[in-house]
Design an enzyme around this catalytic site. Structure first.
Site, short mmCIF file in Angstrom:
data_model
loop_
_atom_site.label_atom_id
_atom_site.label_comp_id
_atom_site.label_asym_id
_atom_site.label_seq_id
_atom_site.Cartn_x
_atom_site.Cartn_y
_atom_site.Cartn_z
N ARG A 68 23.86 -25.50 -21.85
CA ARG A 68 23.65 -26.43 -23.23
C ARG A 68 24.57 -26.43 -24.06
NH1 ARG A 68 19.35 -23.89 -20.19
NH2 ARG A 68 17.44 -24.48 -20.48
N GLN A 116 13.65 -25.65 -18.39
CA GLN A 116 14.25 -26.79 -17.98
C GLN A 116 13.62 -28.12 -18.36
OE1 GLN A 116 15.35 -26.68 -13.80
NE2 GLN A 116 16.52 -24.65 -14.15
N ASP A 136 13.73 -16.06 -13.27
CA ASP A 136 15.21 -15.61 -12.55
C ASP A 136 15.56 -14.32 -12.00
OD1 ASP A 136 15.79 -18.38 -12.45
OD2 ASP A 136 17.17 -18.34 -14.41
N LYS A 190 12.92 -22.88 -5.52
CA LYS A 190 14.22 -22.57 -6.27
C LYS A 190 15.41 -22.90 -5.42
CE LYS A 190 13.23 -20.90 -10.52
NZ LYS A 190 13.70 -21.47 -11.75
N ARG A 212 12.05 -18.35 -2.49
CA ARG A 212 12.70 -16.70 -2.97
C ARG A 212 11.65 -15.87 -2.41
NH1 ARG A 212 15.97 -17.70 -8.62
NH2 ARG A 212 17.71 -18.48 -7.59
#
Length: 438
Positions: free
Chosen positions: A26, A169, A315, A342, A346
């Site tokens: 960002r 996001q 995450d 992802k 996962r």
């Protein structure tokens, strides 16, 4: 490349993890469209972030990369200074890059193609295509996955949009598009997600309005250059926090880690499980809180993970499941269907690997149930997912024998010096090349 980890006698020492990946993305993007020069210190020189740098450079942004010092010097081109790139922009493995760039490019006066590697080309993009289309964007894709062809429209219209799920996001994508839209763009989310974009907009002197659940921007403003120092990435720190927690005899300190409240799920959950974690020396710079984190070995217990912690931990769940694997009792994680889309699935990857290491793990449609036990040695596959690879490297610190992890090359996307820092604190990780990632 693969990893092999052998059991550790305990972690010790003090390390500083690399700069925050989310903030790095960002920061360089906003600096590129600001007016004036911005120096970014602590930039993460991982492959994902460098893909963002390359994309912005191809659109005319002047970005000097001083790689050995983790510094960028960005000459902003202003809100209307970007130019059509000569070819498709390759976002590599980065879902964040492609979604943020989609928001930025939706309001430009030129067309762009965004693409990426084979993994990225399986990632879902309908979640950004639909709201951007409501704003007046036109985006072509096959099956709502990359490549994306974005037909720029400098006459976007602001919208009020309710996110169906908490997603930093998607929220950030729409806020970036909102900078170029007529009127006000307001995003409401069902639960808090990481708020780095909002903090950085404020840092670059852009006016926004925020309440408990909504964030609004009005188009037509300007960003003003402002130097920034990026804190250490708590997602990277999490591997060492868990490793020290589960390995007897451990005591480590992690310096200058970002402790944004929207990212503290992993610490909150580990403390619920009984971890000994101390957060000290709080400071705030560039709108982001930073602190040192001290971790000592502790015995853990399984928990039912509260739904309100899920967006704050999204995450870090791969390595948190390693903690659950050695905790006493059962850990239940639900409402994380997002983990299936992802870099790899996962949930499936972690269940597969844990079972191979002797742990009772059950896959659910939207989560996993883990019965804590004893980690055995063995071989697992990371499925080219950086966080899966590092999570199982952590498992090897406490396993009864060596743990071998296949296909670890993608660790370079988020943590290029992981092996070096792991060995510095006593984790006994080595990279091995050969067939199948070994």
């Amino acid at each position: 490349m693969g990893y092999q980890t052998i059991p550790s006698q305990g972690l010790s020492g003090e390390i500083c993890v690399p700069g925050d990946k989310s903030i790095s993305h960002r920061a360089v993007l906003l600096a590129a469209i600001a007016e004036g020069q911005t120096q970014v210190d602590g930039f993460l020189m991982g492959a994902d972030n460098l893909a963002m740098v390359s994309a912005l450079q191809q659109m005319g942004a002047s970005i000097q990369v001083i790689e050995d010092e983790n510094i960028l010097v960005v000459e902003g081109v202003g809100m209307t200074g970007l130019q059509a790139p000569p070819e498709a922009l390759d976002c590599g493995n980065s879902g964040t890059a492609i979604r943020l760039l989609s928001g930025l490019l939706a309001g430009q006066p030129f067309n762009t193609v965004l693409t990426g590697d084979s993994s990225l080309q399986r990632r879902p993009m309908k979640r950004i295509i639909d709201p951007l289309t409501l704003m007046g964007a036109k985006i072509d894709s096959t099956g709502n996955v990359p490549p994306l062809k974005i037909y720029g429209n400098p006459r976007l219209t602001g919208i009020h949009y309710q996110l169906p799920m908490a997603s930093a996001q998607v929220k950030s994508c729409l806020l970036l598009a909102g900078l170029y839209a007529r009127g006000k763009t307001c995003i409401t989310e069902p639960a808090p997600s990481r708020d780095h974009t909002e903090r950085l907009l404020k840092h670059f002197h852009y006016t926004l309005q925020k309440d408990k659940q909504s964030i609004c921007v009005s188009g037509g403003g300007k960003l003003k250059a402002n130097d920034i120092s990026i804190p250490g990435d708590i997602s990277s720190a999490a591997f060492f926090i868990v490793a020290a927690t589960i390995t007897p005899g451990s005591a480590i300190r992690l310096c200058r880690v970002g402790v944004n409240p929207t990212r503290l799920g992993v610490i909150n959950l580990l403390k619920m499980m009984g971890a000994d974690i101390e957060v000290t020396h709080y400071t705030e710079k560039n709108e982001e809180p930073t602190a040192d984190i001290t971790v000592r070995h502790a015995r853990l217990k399984g928990i039912d993970i509260p739904p309100d912690q899920v967006p704050l931990t999204i995450d870090e769940f791969p390595v948190l499941l390693i903690a659950a694997a050695v905790a006493q009792g059962k850990t239940v994680l639900r409402d994380v269907a997002e983990l299936r889309v992802k870099e790899t699935d996962r949930i499936a990857a972690m269940v597969d690997g844990l079972q191979k290491l002797g742990i009772a793990a059950e896959s659910l449609p939207d989560g996993v149930i883990i019965q804590g036990g004893t980690l055995e040695g063995g071989e697992v596959n990371s499925y080219d997912d950086h966080r899966i690879a590092m999570a199982f490297a952590v498992a090897g610190t406490l396993a009864k024998g060596p743990v071998r992890i296949r296909n670890c090359d993608n660790v370079k996307t988020s943590f290029p010096n992981f092996v070096e820092l792991a060995n510095e604190v006593g984790m006994n990780v080595k990279g091995v090349r050969g067939r199948g990632g070994f």
